[in-house]
Design a protein around this motif. Structure first.
Motif, PDB file in Angstrom:
ATOM      1  N   VAL A 123      -8.990  24.972   3.255  1.00 61.06           N
ATOM      2  CA  VAL A 123      -9.035  26.086   4.207  1.00 61.06           C
ATOM      3  C   VAL A 123      -9.074  27.441   3.512  1.00 61.06           C
ATOM      4  O   VAL A 123      -9.819  28.340   3.919  1.00 61.06           O
ATOM      5  CB  VAL A 123      -7.824  26.022   5.170  1.00 61.06           C
ATOM      6  CG1 VAL A 123      -7.787  27.249   6.083  1.00 61.06           C
ATOM      7  CG2 VAL A 123      -7.884  24.752   6.000  1.00 61.06           C
ATOM      8  N   PHE A 124      -8.279  27.603   2.456  1.00 65.41           N
ATOM      9  CA  PHE A 124      -8.153  28.905   1.799  1.00 65.41           C
ATOM     10  C   PHE A 124      -8.809  28.880   0.419  1.00 65.41           C
ATOM     11  O   PHE A 124      -8.888  27.834  -0.217  1.00 65.41           O
ATOM     12  CB  PHE A 124      -6.677  29.287   1.672  1.00 65.41           C
ATOM     13  CG  PHE A 124      -5.934  29.294   2.984  1.00 65.41           C
ATOM     14  CD1 PHE A 124      -6.246  30.206   3.967  1.00 65.41           C
ATOM     15  CD2 PHE A 124      -4.930  28.365   3.231  1.00 65.41           C
ATOM     16  CE1 PHE A 124      -5.581  30.205   5.188  1.00 65.41           C
ATOM     17  CE2 PHE A 124      -4.253  28.356   4.435  1.00 65.41           C
ATOM     18  CZ  PHE A 124      -4.581  29.271   5.421  1.00 65.41           C
ATOM     19  N   HIS A 125      -9.235  30.036  -0.036  1.00 65.94           N
ATOM     20  CA  HIS A 125      -9.945  30.144  -1.314  1.00 65.94           C
ATOM     21  C   HIS A 125      -9.138  30.895  -2.375  1.00 65.94           C
ATOM     22  O   HIS A 125      -9.365  30.706  -3.563  1.00 65.94           O
ATOM     23  CB  HIS A 125     -11.296  30.833  -1.107  1.00 65.94           C
ATOM     24  CG  HIS A 125     -12.173  30.145  -0.103  1.00 65.94           C
ATOM     25  ND1 HIS A 125     -12.725  28.900  -0.332  1.00 65.94           N
ATOM     26  CD2 HIS A 125     -12.563  30.501   1.146  1.00 65.94           C
ATOM     27  CE1 HIS A 125     -13.439  28.527   0.718  1.00 65.94           C
ATOM     28  NE2 HIS A 125     -13.360  29.476   1.640  1.00 65.94           N
ATOM     29  N   ARG A 126      -8.225  31.742  -1.942  1.00 63.17           N
ATOM     30  CA  ARG A 126      -7.453  32.531  -2.899  1.00 63.17           C
ATOM     31  C   ARG A 126      -6.195  31.767  -3.303  1.00 63.17           C
ATOM     32  O   ARG A 126      -5.489  31.183  -2.473  1.00 63.17           O
ATOM     33  CB  ARG A 126      -7.085  33.888  -2.298  1.00 63.17           C
ATOM     34  CG  ARG A 126      -8.306  34.685  -1.871  1.00 63.17           C
ATOM     35  CD  ARG A 126      -7.946  36.040  -1.320  1.00 63.17           C
ATOM     36  NE  ARG A 126      -7.468  36.943  -2.357  1.00 63.17           N
ATOM     37  CZ  ARG A 126      -7.396  38.271  -2.201  1.00 63.17           C
ATOM     38  NH1 ARG A 126      -7.780  38.820  -1.061  1.00 63.17           N
ATOM     39  NH2 ARG A 126      -6.948  39.027  -3.163  1.00 63.17           N
ATOM     40  N   ILE A 333       1.041  36.989  13.919  1.00 58.91           N
ATOM     41  CA  ILE A 333       0.333  37.893  14.837  1.00 58.91           C
ATOM     42  C   ILE A 333      -1.008  38.303  14.258  1.00 58.91           C
ATOM     43  O   ILE A 333      -2.035  38.299  14.950  1.00 58.91           O
ATOM     44  CB  ILE A 333       1.198  39.128  15.144  1.00 58.91           C
ATOM     45  CG1 ILE A 333       2.436  38.712  15.955  1.00 58.91           C
ATOM     46  CG2 ILE A 333       0.395  40.177  15.909  1.00 58.91           C
ATOM     47  CD1 ILE A 333       3.450  39.817  16.144  1.00 58.91           C
ATOM     48  N   THR A 334      -1.018  38.652  12.961  1.00 59.63           N
ATOM     49  CA  THR A 334      -2.279  39.025  12.307  1.00 59.63           C
ATOM     50  C   THR A 334      -3.255  37.862  12.322  1.00 59.63           C
ATOM     51  O   THR A 334      -4.444  38.029  12.637  1.00 59.63           O
ATOM     52  CB  THR A 334      -2.024  39.469  10.852  1.00 59.63           C
ATOM     53  OG1 THR A 334      -1.072  40.525  10.828  1.00 59.63           O
ATOM     54  CG2 THR A 334      -3.321  39.947  10.201  1.00 59.63           C
ATOM     55  N   GLY A 335      -2.760  36.676  11.975  1.00 57.25           N
ATOM     56  CA  GLY A 335      -3.620  35.492  11.981  1.00 57.25           C
ATOM     57  C   GLY A 335      -4.148  35.180  13.359  1.00 57.25           C
ATOM     58  O   GLY A 335      -5.320  34.807  13.523  1.00 57.25           O
ATOM     59  N   PHE A 336      -3.302  35.332  14.379  1.00 50.43           N
ATOM     60  CA  PHE A 336      -3.727  35.046  15.750  1.00 50.43           C
ATOM     61  C   PHE A 336      -4.809  36.021  16.210  1.00 50.43           C
ATOM     62  O   PHE A 336      -5.806  35.615  16.827  1.00 50.43           O
ATOM     63  CB  PHE A 336      -2.523  35.114  16.697  1.00 50.43           C
ATOM     64  CG  PHE A 336      -2.867  34.855  18.134  1.00 50.43           C
ATOM     65  CD1 PHE A 336      -3.061  33.563  18.595  1.00 50.43           C
ATOM     66  CD2 PHE A 336      -3.012  35.910  19.027  1.00 50.43           C
ATOM     67  CE1 PHE A 336      -3.392  33.329  19.921  1.00 50.43           C
ATOM     68  CE2 PHE A 336      -3.341  35.691  20.356  1.00 50.43           C
ATOM     69  CZ  PHE A 336      -3.533  34.388  20.799  1.00 50.43           C
ATOM     70  N   VAL A 337      -4.627  37.302  15.894  1.00 48.64           N
ATOM     71  CA  VAL A 337      -5.606  38.317  16.303  1.00 48.64           C
ATOM     72  C   VAL A 337      -6.961  38.053  15.652  1.00 48.64           C
ATOM     73  O   VAL A 337      -8.013  38.071  16.325  1.00 48.64           O
ATOM     74  CB  VAL A 337      -5.102  39.731  15.947  1.00 48.64           C
ATOM     75  CG1 VAL A 337      -6.210  40.760  16.137  1.00 48.64           C
ATOM     76  CG2 VAL A 337      -3.888  40.092  16.795  1.00 48.64           C
ATOM     77  N   ALA A 389       0.464  23.941  12.150  1.00 43.03           N
ATOM     78  CA  ALA A 389      -0.395  24.907  12.830  1.00 43.03           C
ATOM     79  C   ALA A 389       0.185  26.313  12.740  1.00 43.03           C
ATOM     80  O   ALA A 389      -0.557  27.294  12.527  1.00 43.03           O
ATOM     81  CB  ALA A 389      -0.588  24.501  14.290  1.00 43.03           C
ATOM     82  N   VAL A 390       1.505  26.426  12.893  1.00 39.62           N
ATOM     83  CA  VAL A 390       2.151  27.738  12.809  1.00 39.62           C
ATOM     84  C   VAL A 390       1.958  28.344  11.427  1.00 39.62           C
ATOM     85  O   VAL A 390       1.570  29.520  11.287  1.00 39.62           O
ATOM     86  CB  VAL A 390       3.661  27.623  13.139  1.00 39.62           C
ATOM     87  CG1 VAL A 390       4.382  28.928  12.829  1.00 39.62           C
ATOM     88  CG2 VAL A 390       3.857  27.248  14.607  1.00 39.62           C
ATOM     89  N   TYR A 396      -3.106  32.375   7.161  1.00 45.01           N
ATOM     90  CA  TYR A 396      -4.393  33.026   7.453  1.00 45.01           C
ATOM     91  C   TYR A 396      -4.181  34.515   7.698  1.00 45.01           C
ATOM     92  O   TYR A 396      -4.972  35.352   7.233  1.00 45.01           O
ATOM     93  CB  TYR A 396      -5.030  32.378   8.669  1.00 45.01           C
ATOM     94  CG  TYR A 396      -6.356  32.986   9.085  1.00 45.01           C
ATOM     95  CD1 TYR A 396      -7.456  32.928   8.232  1.00 45.01           C
ATOM     96  CD2 TYR A 396      -6.494  33.620  10.309  1.00 45.01           C
ATOM     97  CE1 TYR A 396      -8.676  33.488   8.603  1.00 45.01           C
ATOM     98  CE2 TYR A 396      -7.705  34.182  10.695  1.00 45.01           C
ATOM     99  CZ  TYR A 396      -8.790  34.111   9.831  1.00 45.01           C
ATOM    100  OH  TYR A 396      -9.988  34.678  10.211  1.00 45.01           O
ATOM    101  N   GLY A 397      -3.096  34.855   8.402  1.00 42.50           N
ATOM    102  CA  GLY A 397      -2.784  36.262   8.610  1.00 42.50           C
ATOM    103  C   GLY A 397      -2.524  36.991   7.312  1.00 42.50           C
ATOM    104  O   GLY A 397      -2.978  38.123   7.107  1.00 42.50           O
ATOM    105  N   PHE A 398      -1.808  36.341   6.388  1.00 40.85           N
ATOM    106  CA  PHE A 398      -1.537  36.961   5.094  1.00 40.85           C
ATOM    107  C   PHE A 398      -2.808  37.112   4.263  1.00 40.85           C
ATOM    108  O   PHE A 398      -2.922  38.039   3.457  1.00 40.85           O
ATOM    109  CB  PHE A 398      -0.490  36.154   4.331  1.00 40.85           C
ATOM    110  CG  PHE A 398       0.904  36.668   4.514  1.00 40.85           C
ATOM    111  CD1 PHE A 398       1.424  37.636   3.669  1.00 40.85           C
ATOM    112  CD2 PHE A 398       1.698  36.202   5.545  1.00 40.85           C
ATOM    113  CE1 PHE A 398       2.711  38.122   3.837  1.00 40.85           C
ATOM    114  CE2 PHE A 398       2.987  36.675   5.729  1.00 40.85           C
ATOM    115  CZ  PHE A 398       3.498  37.636   4.885  1.00 40.85           C
ATOM    116  N   SER A 399      -3.756  36.198   4.441  1.00 43.34           N
ATOM    117  CA  SER A 399      -5.024  36.351   3.722  1.00 43.34           C
ATOM    118  C   SER A 399      -5.746  37.620   4.164  1.00 43.34           C
ATOM    119  O   SER A 399      -6.419  38.278   3.354  1.00 43.34           O
ATOM    120  CB  SER A 399      -5.918  35.129   3.947  1.00 43.34           C
ATOM    121  OG  SER A 399      -6.409  35.073   5.275  1.00 43.34           O
ATOM    122  N   LYS A 400      -5.594  37.968   5.437  1.00 43.70           N
ATOM    123  CA  LYS A 400      -6.192  39.207   5.940  1.00 43.70           C
ATOM    124  C   LYS A 400      -5.376  40.423   5.512  1.00 43.70           C
ATOM    125  O   LYS A 400      -5.936  41.462   5.134  1.00 43.70           O
ATOM    126  CB  LYS A 400      -6.286  39.161   7.469  1.00 43.70           C
ATOM    127  CG  LYS A 400      -7.188  38.046   8.005  1.00 43.70           C
ATOM    128  CD  LYS A 400      -8.613  38.209   7.498  1.00 43.70           C
ATOM    129  CE  LYS A 400      -9.532  37.131   8.042  1.00 43.70           C
ATOM    130  NZ  LYS A 400     -10.921  37.264   7.532  1.00 43.70           N
TER     131      LYS A 400
END
Length: 459
Positions: A123-126, A333-337, A389-390, A396-400
């Protein structure tokens, strides 16, 4: 060293650390601080002593609740009884047998770690975000406590990670024979493990049917794979549903038998039934109970999702909950948005996102409904099967957030200090390392006095 080679090594070290820590805890934690463990171990003792599974009406297995746990899914107990049987060949020390029984939880930790590593790679690359996801999965204080004793929650978490990895592989490579077998095994095991994990069965059905039909709109192709999954799942878990239906007509899930024995043999436990006095929404947001014992369902569920120990009696200082809410909340929240934005704009990952939402929402609803109708217990462990899932959403939010952090860091170094260093701080990596440290520290801080009660009795 290349990050693709470094990550498996780093993740493996985290898995070894978590597993080693929890092995020590399984050896030392007293059963008085392990919710429901004694009653579940009664079934394992019965299996070891008699060599067969209980029917359900054995007097020695009836608990203070009036029923025994064989009416509800109990595959982890069967697995634990095998470990006890193996240990009993060498010793009859009850504390060693208990430690052997608890190794189901250790296996669950290792399995969760391995699946989290595989999911992160896909899922993640970093590197920092990958390591963060593994850390989030293994070092939440409540996860560590569940890993310290025998319970179905921790095994359902492990299976939940397996489901998510199976979806990822199938949506990427198609429903090959291997993935069908994988899904069938997971469905069979989850069906006889935990009611609160049934969200993954529903989500898997949706993912399989839609993706398999889109992959090749051929009835033979679809039904041949469906039959493979169903037959494997039924072979593994079907016996338990048939046993319940034979015990009490058409009671496949064991609900009627549980209620019948609870009414017949249950002690006067004064269980709270909010359904008798308030609406479902009021139960979620208003205190239930009297005086100091009144509890807010949403608050106590969230707190115990993060960490409440020793039969819900030891609560961490409020600042630690604020710390976790800030870290997990900002990431979630960031990941959800960003996920919602991606869901609206592109079709590629919609099915996967829907499955993740189901695996979060349904356990929460089932926990709330159980508190409303059966017994008011605002405990986060009932929702812990949603952990994968959580934490995916948080990572994912932290990746952003890391993208924003990198830009700010680059501007600060290049513009203000006018330097161009080869190495920059990784927000995700820092958070991952701190999350590991804090989880272990808080677990030990709140359980040190009781942790080593049994160690001296093992030898």
């Amino acid at each position: 060293m290349n990050n693709k080679k470094l990550f498996p090594i780093s993740a493996s070290l985290l898995i070894i650390l978590a597993a080693g820590f929890t092995i020590v805890c399984t050896l030392g934690l007293d059963t008085r601080y392990a919710p429901d463990e004694v009653m579940r171990k009664q079934i394992a003792d019965f299996i070891v002593m008699n060599g067969y599974l209980p029917w359900g009406d054995e007097p020695e297995l009836i608990t203070v609740w009036g029923f025994n746990y064989s009416f509800s899914p109990y595959f982890p107990t069967i697995l634990g009884s095998l470990f006890m049987k193996a240990a009993s060949l060498f010793t009859d020390n009850p504390y060693i047998l208990l430690a052997a029984f608890r190794q189901v939880s250790t296996i669950s930790v290792i399995g969760t770690g391995i699946y989290s590593m595989l999911i992160a790679q896909n899922v993640f690359h970093r590197y920092g975000v990958q390591l963060l996801f593994v850390s989030l999965s293994l070092f939440l204080p409540q996860f560590l406590y569940l890993a310290s004793y025998f319970n179905n929650d921790i095994f359902s978490i492990f299976l939940g990670y397996g489901f998510v990895y199976c979806w990822i592989r199938a949506l990427r490579n198609g429903w090959t024979g291997t993935q069908c077998v994988h899904l069938g095994i997971l469905c069979g095991l989850m069906s006889i493990t935990y009611y609160f994990g049934y969200a993954y069965l529903l989500a898997s059905l949706i993912v399989f049917c839609i993706s398999c039909w889109k992959e090749k709109t051929d009835k033979i192709y679809f039904w041949s794979r469906f039959v493979i999954v169903f037959l494997i799942a039924f072979t593994i878990g079907g016996w338990w549903f048939i046993k319940n239906a034979n015990f009490m007509a058409f009671d496949f899930l064991g609900f009627k038998a549980t209620e019948f024995y609870q009414e017949m043999y249950g002690q006067n436990l004064n269980l709270l039934h909010p359904a008798d006095s308030m609406s479902f929404i009021d139960m979620i947001f208003k205190p239930v109970g009297q005086g100091d014992e009144a509890m807010l369902w949403w608050r106590h569920s969230l707190m115990s999702y993060i960490g409440v120990f020793q039969s819900m009696s030891v609560v961490m200082h409020w600042k630690y909950y604020v710390f976790y809410f800030l870290i997990l909340g900002s990431g979630f929240i960031t990941g959800f948005v960003f996920s919602l934005k991606s869901f609206i704009k592109m079709n590629k990952n919609r099915l996967f996102m829907i499955a993740l939402v189901i695996s979060i929402v349904l356990p929460v609803f089932l926990s709330a409904y159980n508190s409303y109708v059966n017994d008011y217990q605002p405990q986060g462990r009932y929702m812990m099967s949603s952990l994968c899932a959580v934490m995916l959403c948080v990572a994912y939010g932290f990746s952003k957030l890391e993208t924003i952090f990198d830009r700010a860091q680059g501007w600060l170094l290049n513009t203000v200090f006018r330097i161009k260093p080869d190495f920059r701080l990784s927000l995700s990596l820092i958070t991952a390392l701190f999350f590991c440290y804090k989880g272990l520290q808080l677990y030990y801080l709140h359980n040190a006095e009781i942790l080593f009660t049994n160690l001296s009795r093992l030898f």
